[in-house]
Scaffold this motif. Structure first.
Motif, PDB file in Angstrom:
ATOM      1  N   GLU A 541      15.245  63.080  75.149  1.00  0.00           N
ATOM      2  CA  GLU A 541      16.045  63.702  76.216  1.00  0.00           C
ATOM      3  C   GLU A 541      17.046  62.714  76.804  1.00  0.00           C
ATOM      4  N   ARG A 542      16.622  61.470  76.948  1.00  0.00           N
ATOM      5  CA  ARG A 542      17.545  60.479  77.513  1.00  0.00           C
ATOM      6  C   ARG A 542      18.723  60.235  76.569  1.00  0.00           C
ATOM      7  N   ILE A 543      18.435  60.150  75.275  1.00  0.00           N
ATOM      8  CA  ILE A 543      19.511  59.923  74.304  1.00  0.00           C
ATOM      9  C   ILE A 543      20.469  61.116  74.272  1.00  0.00           C
ATOM     10  N   ILE A 544      19.927  62.333  74.252  1.00  0.00           N
ATOM     11  CA  ILE A 544      20.775  63.533  74.205  1.00  0.00           C
ATOM     12  C   ILE A 544      21.645  63.627  75.450  1.00  0.00           C
ATOM     13  N   ASN A 545      21.051  63.359  76.613  1.00  0.00           N
ATOM     14  CA  ASN A 545      21.834  63.406  77.860  1.00  0.00           C
ATOM     15  C   ASN A 545      22.929  62.347  77.852  1.00  0.00           C
ATOM     16  N   GLY A 546      22.630  61.167  77.328  1.00  0.00           N
ATOM     17  CA  GLY A 546      23.646  60.119  77.247  1.00  0.00           C
ATOM     18  C   GLY A 546      24.780  60.508  76.321  1.00  0.00           C
ATOM     19  N   LEU A 547      24.447  61.100  75.165  1.00  0.00           N
ATOM     20  CA  LEU A 547      25.477  61.532  74.222  1.00  0.00           C
ATOM     21  C   LEU A 547      26.339  62.646  74.807  1.00  0.00           C
ATOM     22  N   LEU A 548      25.714  63.576  75.521  1.00  0.00           N
ATOM     23  CA  LEU A 548      26.493  64.655  76.165  1.00  0.00           C
ATOM     24  C   LEU A 548      27.403  64.093  77.231  1.00  0.00           C
ATOM     25  N   ALA A 549      26.880  63.106  78.009  1.00  0.00           N
ATOM     26  CA  ALA A 549      27.710  62.516  79.066  1.00  0.00           C
ATOM     27  C   ALA A 549      28.903  61.767  78.480  1.00  0.00           C
ATOM     28  N   GLY A 550      28.724  61.193  77.284  1.00  0.00           N
ATOM     29  CA  GLY A 550      29.814  60.462  76.658  1.00  0.00           C
ATOM     30  C   GLY A 550      30.713  61.333  75.805  1.00  0.00           C
ATOM     31  N   GLY A 551      30.404  62.628  75.667  1.00  0.00           N
ATOM     32  CA  GLY A 551      31.242  63.531  74.905  1.00  0.00           C
ATOM     33  C   GLY A 551      30.902  63.601  73.425  1.00  0.00           C
ATOM     34  N   PHE A 552      29.762  63.089  73.003  1.00  0.00           N
ATOM     35  CA  PHE A 552      29.362  63.136  71.595  1.00  0.00           C
ATOM     36  C   PHE A 552      28.512  64.387  71.359  1.00  0.00           C
ATOM     37  N   LEU A 574      17.761  70.272  79.986  1.00  0.00           N
ATOM     38  CA  LEU A 574      18.492  69.836  78.792  1.00  0.00           C
ATOM     39  C   LEU A 574      19.076  71.043  78.049  1.00  0.00           C
ATOM     40  N   LYS A 575      18.323  72.143  77.998  1.00  0.00           N
ATOM     41  CA  LYS A 575      18.823  73.345  77.325  1.00  0.00           C
ATOM     42  C   LYS A 575      20.103  73.849  77.999  1.00  0.00           C
ATOM     43  N   VAL A 576      20.100  73.825  79.332  1.00  0.00           N
ATOM     44  CA  VAL A 576      21.289  74.280  80.078  1.00  0.00           C
ATOM     45  C   VAL A 576      22.469  73.366  79.780  1.00  0.00           C
ATOM     46  N   ALA A 577      22.213  72.049  79.715  1.00  0.00           N
ATOM     47  CA  ALA A 577      23.296  71.097  79.444  1.00  0.00           C
ATOM     48  C   ALA A 577      23.887  71.310  78.048  1.00  0.00           C
ATOM     49  N   LEU A 578      23.034  71.582  77.066  1.00  0.00           N
ATOM     50  CA  LEU A 578      23.520  71.823  75.710  1.00  0.00           C
ATOM     51  C   LEU A 578      24.339  73.102  75.622  1.00  0.00           C
ATOM     52  N   SER A 580      25.953  74.571  78.073  1.00  0.00           N
ATOM     53  CA  SER A 580      27.208  74.377  78.815  1.00  0.00           C
ATOM     54  C   SER A 580      28.219  73.604  77.985  1.00  0.00           C
ATOM     55  N   SER A 581      27.748  72.598  77.255  1.00  0.00           N
ATOM     56  CA  SER A 581      28.658  71.797  76.425  1.00  0.00           C
ATOM     57  C   SER A 581      29.247  72.623  75.294  1.00  0.00           C
ATOM     58  N   GLN A 582      28.419  73.500  74.718  1.00  0.00           N
ATOM     59  CA  GLN A 582      28.924  74.346  73.637  1.00  0.00           C
ATOM     60  C   GLN A 582      29.900  75.392  74.161  1.00  0.00           C
ATOM     61  N   THR A 583      29.614  75.903  75.365  1.00  0.00           N
ATOM     62  CA  THR A 583      30.462  76.950  75.916  1.00  0.00           C
ATOM     63  C   THR A 583      31.852  76.417  76.232  1.00  0.00           C
ATOM     64  N   PHE A 584      31.903  75.322  76.906  1.00  0.00           N
ATOM     65  CA  PHE A 584      33.192  74.786  77.347  1.00  0.00           C
ATOM     66  C   PHE A 584      33.833  73.856  76.308  1.00  0.00           C
ATOM     67  N   ASN A 585      33.045  73.493  75.312  1.00  0.00           N
ATOM     68  CA  ASN A 585      33.573  72.653  74.221  1.00  0.00           C
ATOM     69  C   ASN A 585      34.348  71.457  74.756  1.00  0.00           C
ATOM     70  N   ARG A 586      33.636  70.723  75.613  1.00  0.00           N
ATOM     71  CA  ARG A 586      34.322  69.624  76.298  1.00  0.00           C
ATOM     72  C   ARG A 586      34.037  68.308  75.568  1.00  0.00           C
ATOM     73  N   GLN A 587      34.574  68.200  74.389  1.00  0.00           N
ATOM     74  CA  GLN A 587      34.483  66.935  73.663  1.00  0.00           C
ATOM     75  C   GLN A 587      35.703  66.088  74.003  1.00  0.00           C
TER      76      GLN A 587
END
Length: 592
Positions: A541-552, A574-578, A580-587
C-alpha cells in the motif's frame, strides 16, 4: 477322603522333608489314589511348599541383614561415600553371602547327624528284623476306586478346567510374541539379490515390481518388512518414504495406527506437508481413526506449516479423546496463533496451562510479547510482562525492547521512553535494535528533536548507531522528503559493511516516487518486485500510494496486481485512490 489325602501328604513330608517334596513334582503315582488325583495333589503341594520355602528364606534373610558383620560393612561403605541404591544392593549381597555360608555349615552338620543316625540304625537292624518276624498278618490297605471322567483343577480358588483358560493362554502367547518378537528370516540366494536391487533403486524408480518379487520369494512377516524398511531408512531416505507407503497396504505387514502416525511424523519432519496429508487421507479411507499420538503429530505439523485451522482441528481432536495436552503441544499451538497474528488466542492457552499446572517457558512468553508488540497491543504486552514478573522471570534486554516497540506501535512515545529509561536503570545497555524501536516511536509523532537528543545522549555513553537505527532514520527522512539527508545516512550503512535491509527499499521507492525521480524509483521498485514474497500488505500500500502521488499510474496498477496475486486485499482508501487516478487520468511527466 480329604483326611486320607492330607495324611498321605504328611507321611511323604515326614519321609523326605521339604527338599524331597519340592523335588517330587514327577513322583510315581500312589497305590492308594488314582494317577490324576495324585498328580494334582503333588502340584498343589509343591506350589504351597515353594511359597513356604520362599517365606522361610525371606525371614532368614531379614535376620542376616541385621547381623553385626553386615552392619559393620554397611557402615564402612557409607563412610567412603557409597549411598542410595548401590549401598542397598551391596547390603543385600553381603547378607545373602552370610546366609549361604551359614546354610553350607548347617548342611555339613546335617550330614554328620545322618551318618551317626545310619550307624545307630545298623545296630538296631537285628532287633527290628526280630520284631518283624513276629508280625503274622499285614494290615489290609484301603484304596479308593479309580476316578472316571475329567478332573476339575482348582488352584487358589480358580477353576483351571474351564475352557476360557485356553483362550487366556493363547492371548498370553500372543503378547509374549509382541514383547519378544521373532527374528527376521535369513535372506539368501536370489532373495538377497532382489533385496540389494531394492536398496540400490533411485528415487525416481518404481519399487513395486521388485517388492512383489521379493514378497513372493521370502513370504515375509511383519518383522521382515520392518527389517527391510530400517535398512532403507539408513541408506535411502526418499526411497524409504515411497516403499513405506506401499507397505501400508500389505496384509502380511499387519498395519496398525502407529505405522501411519510414524510415517506422517517422518514426512512432517522433512516439511513434506502434501505427502503427510496423503498418508492421513489413506488412513481415513481405510477406516482407521487417528489416535492421540497421530493427533499430537498433526498439531506439531500444522503449527509448523502455519495452517492454523487444521492445527486447531487436531488440537480439539486431542481434547475430545480426553487427553491432557502436554507442554510441547501447547507450545506448538501457541506458536501457531502467534504466527497467525492472533496472540490473544495464544494467551487463552497460557491461561489453560496455568490452570493445569503445566510449566511455561520464557521463550513462549517472549514469542507472545513479540506478537503483541508487532500488533501494538499495549494491554496484552503488559499482561505478559506482569505474568513474567509473577513467575520470577527477570526483565531482559529483549523483553524491555519489545515493550518499547509495543508502545511505539501504539503511538505512545512517552510510555515507550519510560520503559526505555527503566531498562537502562536495570543495567541493560541499549543495542541498535532497541534504539531503533525508540526512534521509531518518536517517528510516529514526528518528534525529530527528541529523537536527535536521545541519539546525542547515547553517543556520549559510547553508543554507535547501526543498520537498524539508520534504517528508521532513512524512512523518517524519506517521509519528510529530505532526500539528501536520507542518502547520506544510506551511505553510512554501506560504510558499516552491511547490505541495506529489505525494508529500506520500500522507504526509498516511496521517497523517490513522491519526489518524481523516476530512475531511482523504478530501480528500487524492480528490487522489490523481485522479492515480492517478503512484502506485506502495508508495504504494498505504501509503494502504490507513493507511485500514485508521483504520477506513475501504470506502475501503481501493476504493483496492485502483484498485491492481489500475493493474496492481499487493498484497503478502501487505496481502492478509492486507484479509481480516482483512472477516472481523471492525471499522469504527469516525472522530472529526471
Amino acid at each position: 477322603m480329604l483326611l486320607m489325602i492330607v495324611g498321605k501328604v504328611v507321611s511323604e513330608m515326614e519321609k523326605g522333608g521339604l527338599e524331597r517334596m519340592i523335588e517330587s513334582a514327577s513322583a510315581s503315582p500312589s497305590q492308594d489314589f488314582s494317577e490324576d488325583l495324585w498328580r494334582t495333589v503333588w502340584e498343589v503341594s509343591n506350589l504351597v511348599l515353594e511359597d513356604m520355602e520362599k517365606a522361610r528364606k525371606k525371614e532368614k534373610m531379614k535376620g542376616f541383614l541385621q547381623s553385626d558383620k553386615v552392619k559393620e560393612m554397611s557402615r564402612f561403605a557409607g563412610e567412603i561415600g557409597i549411598r542410595g541404591d548401590m549401598l542397598r544392593e551391596l547390603r543385600f549381597k553381603w547378607a545373602r553371602e552370610e546366609m549361604e555360608e551359614s546354610e553350607f555349615y548347617e548342611g555339613l552338620e546335617r550330614l554328620r547327624k545322618e551318618a551317626n543316625a545310619q550307624e545307630m540304625g545298623e545296630k538296631a537292624e537285628g532287633k527290628a528284623a526280630a520284631e518283624c518276624a513276629e508280625v503274622e498278618e499285614k494290615p489290609k490297605v484301603i484304596t479308593l476306586p479309580k476316578r472316571h471322567g475329567k478332573i476339575k483343577y482348582k488352584i487358589y480358588g480358580l477353576d483351571l478346567s474351564d475352557p476360557k483358560w485356553t483362550e487366556v493362554a493363547e492371548k498370553i502367547h500372543e503378547r509374549g510374541e509382541m514383547i519378544l518378537p521373532e527374528e527376521p528370516k535369513p535372506i539368501t540366494g536370489k532373495c538377497k539379490l532382489i533385496t540389494d536391487k531394492i536398496l540400490s533403486l533411485e528415487k525416481e524408480e518404481d519399487p513395486s515390481p521388485l517388492l512383489a518379487e521379493w514378497k513372493e520369494l521370502l513370504q515375509p512377516s511383519r518383522i521382515d518388512w520392518i527389517n527391510l524398511l530400517d535398512r532403507l531408512r539408513e541408506q535411502n531416505t526418499q526411497l524409504y518414504f515411497k516403499v513405506a507407503e506401499l507397505v501400508l497396504s500389505e496384509e502380511s505387514f499387519q498395519t496398525n495406527v502407529r505405522d501411519y502416525s510414524k510415517l506422517i511424523d517422518a514426512h512432517a519432519k522433512e516439511n513434506c506437508l502434501e505427502d503427510a496429508e496423503r498418508i492421513l487421507k489413506k488412513m481415513n479411507e481405510n477406516g482407521i481413526v487417528p489416535d492421540i499420538v497421530t493427533s499430537t503429530v498433526l498439531v506439531h505439523m500444522y503449527s509448523k506449516a502455519g495452517n492454523l485451522d487444521r492445527a486447531k482441528e487436531a488440537f480439539e481432536s486431542l481434547r475430545s479423546h480426553g487427553f491432557q495436552p502436554d507442554k510441547k503441544v501447547y507450545n506448538s499451538m501457541i506458536m501457531a496463533y502467534v504466527n497467525a497474528g492472533q496472540p490473544k488466542l495464544g494467551m487463552s492457552l497460557v491461561d489453560m496451562m496455568i490452570t493445569s499446572g503445566i510449566e511455561r517457558s520464557e521463550e513462549i512468553y517472549l514469542a507472545l510479547l513479540r506478537s503483541f508488540a508487532q500488533c501494538g497491543d499495549v494491554r496484552g504486552a503488559g499482561q505478559i510482562t506482569n505474568i513474567m514478573r509473577i513467575e520470577e522471570f527477570q526483565p531482559t534486554l529483549e523483553s524491555c525492547t519489545l515493550l518499547v516497540e509495543a508502545y511505539g506501535q501504539a503511538g505512545d512515545p512517552d510510555q515507550a521512553r519510560s520503559n526505555f529509561d527503566y531498562m537502562i536503570r536495570l543495567g541493560h545497555k541499549p543495542d541498535d535494535r532497541c534504539t531503533a524501536s525508540m526512534i521509531a516511536a518518536y517517528g510516529k509523532k514526528n518528534l525529530l528533536d527528541k529523537a536527535l537528543n536521545l541519539l546525542l545522549e547515547l553517543e556520549k555513553d559510547g553508543f554507535e548507531p547501526g543498520p537498524a537505527t539508520y534504517t528508521v532514520l532513512v524512512d523518517w527522512l524519506g517521509r519528510l522528503q529530505l532526500i539528501n539527508e536520507a542518502e547520506q545516512l544510506l551511505g553510512k550503512i554501506s560504510e558499516l559493511g552491511e547490505a541495506p535491509p529489505f525494508k529500506i527499499q520500500v522507504s526509498l521507492c516511496d521517497m523517490y516516487a513522491r519526489a518524481g525521480i523516476e530512475k531511482k524509483a523504478l530501480q528500487a521498485l524492480g528490487f522489490l518486485e523481485a522479492k515480492k514474497e517478503q512484502m506485506g500488505p502495508d508495504d504494498f500500500e505504501r509503494i502504490i500510494n507513493g507511485l500514485l502521488a508521483g504520477g506513475f499510474l501504470q506502475d501503481a496498477q501493476r504493483v496492485h496486481g502483484l498485491m492481489e496475486a500475493q493474496g492481499f486485499a487493498a484497503s478502501e482508501r487505496l481502492k478509492v485512490a486507484l479509481i480516482s487516478s483512472q477516472t481523471f487520468n492525471r499522469q504527469r511527466q516525472p522530472t529526471r
